[in-house]
Design an enzyme around this catalytic site. Structure first.
Site, short mmCIF file in Angstrom:
data_model
loop_
_atom_site.label_atom_id
_atom_site.label_comp_id
_atom_site.label_asym_id
_atom_site.label_seq_id
_atom_site.Cartn_x
_atom_site.Cartn_y
_atom_site.Cartn_z
N SER A 153 0.62 -1.10 -0.12
CA SER A 153 -0.40 0.45 0.05
C SER A 153 1.04 1.74 0.12
O SER A 153 2.46 1.00 0.56
CB SER A 153 -1.31 0.03 1.08
OG SER A 153 -1.71 1.29 1.06
N TYR A 166 -2.92 -1.11 10.26
CA TYR A 166 -2.82 -1.48 9.01
C TYR A 166 -1.25 -0.41 8.86
O TYR A 166 -0.66 -1.07 7.93
CB TYR A 166 -3.59 -0.30 7.84
CG TYR A 166 -4.09 -0.69 7.18
CD1 TYR A 166 -4.32 -1.56 6.47
CD2 TYR A 166 -3.25 -0.02 6.11
CE1 TYR A 166 -4.42 -2.44 4.98
CE2 TYR A 166 -3.39 -0.06 4.85
CZ TYR A 166 -3.44 -1.56 3.93
OH TYR A 166 -3.63 -1.39 2.64
#
Length: 265
Positions: A153, A166
């Protein structure tokens, strides 16, 4: 058909980016294993799209290219190992591993529960670690090279308030990739990250239905649009092919320029 004769396992491929990757790899000639945790209808949809694209899709536990998928929770190491083992048992080999499965939990840092922290880390980092380990053990045993592609990401680099676990998991994935590039290089195994930005997938349905938030996000993206699963899948297909044989330990950002233009609202 850059991947003809290759076998690829894509985790978390019942929808979204994972589904797009599976379809693209099949279009490139690979046989693919579709994995899901709790969305069997999506896995069947992925299979139908693979077949419509002209690819061949063989599932673990299925003697023919129809009707079966592989259910496995990537947060459970035993299920992770079984997923890889069943894929190898059916095909006789694996050549490509795409670690795509991932989850996120929204909460201010001071309210994050241990259960939510563990859920994120178990799927996003622990599952990736042991899926990769099991895959590498197979390649060592069969004395073959292989390709590992992690779906990371932009948040392996970019802070994302209220998603600290995350971000930590994706930062860990970045270092895992760099370390394994060194450790696995002599074995002919490459490993790279693909780091999407804002991609139009089911996980972003709420955002897509909020014109104000969507507009603010698009303002941060120089290319002026959300990405599509195929934008990510095309980079994965490249990294899985022989065209990328001299690339390892790198992250490829697929974000429309978001990383270098982002401002928290």
């Amino acid at each position: 058909m850059r991947l003809e004769g290759k076998v690829a396992l894509v985790t978390g491929s019942s929808q979204g980016i994972g589904q797009g990757i599976v379809v693209r790899l099949a279009q490139e000639g690979a046989d693919v294993v579709i994995n899901y945790r709790s969305h069997p209808e999506g896995a069947e949809e992925t299979l139908a799209k693979v077949q419509a694209a002209g690819g061949r899709c063989y599932m673990a536990g299925c003697a023919k290219s129809q009707g079966y998928t592989v259910k496995a929770d990537l947060g459970d190491v035993n299920q992770v190992r079984q997923l890889v083992a069943e894929s190898i048992e059916h095909f006789g080999k694996l050549d490509i591993l795409v670690n795509n499965a991932g989850i996120e939990k929204h909460a201010p840092f001071w309210e994050v529960t241990e259960a939510d922290y563990d859920a994120v880390m178990n799927v996003n980092l622990k599952g990736v670690f042991f899926a990769t380990q099991t895959f590498v053990q197979h390649l060592i045993t069969t004395k073959r090279p292989g390709k590992i592609i992690n779906i990371s990401s932009v948040h392996e680099e970019l802070p994302f308030p209220n998603f600290t676990a995350y971000c930590a998991s994706k930062g860990g994935m970045k270092m895992l990739t760099r370390n394994l590039a060194v450790e696995l290089g002599s074995l002919g195994i490459t490993i790279n990250n693909v780091a999407p930005g804002a991609i139009e997938t089911p996980i972003n349905t709420k955002l897509l239905n909020d014109p104000q938030k969507l507009g603010a996000l698009l303002h941060n993206i120089p290319l002026g649009r959300l990405g599509q699963p195929q934008d990510v899948a095309s980079v994965v297909a490249f990294l899985a092919s022989s065209d990328a044989d001299y690339i390892t330990g790198s992250t490829f950002f697929v974000d429309g320029g978001l990383l270098w233009n982002y401002q928290e609202q």
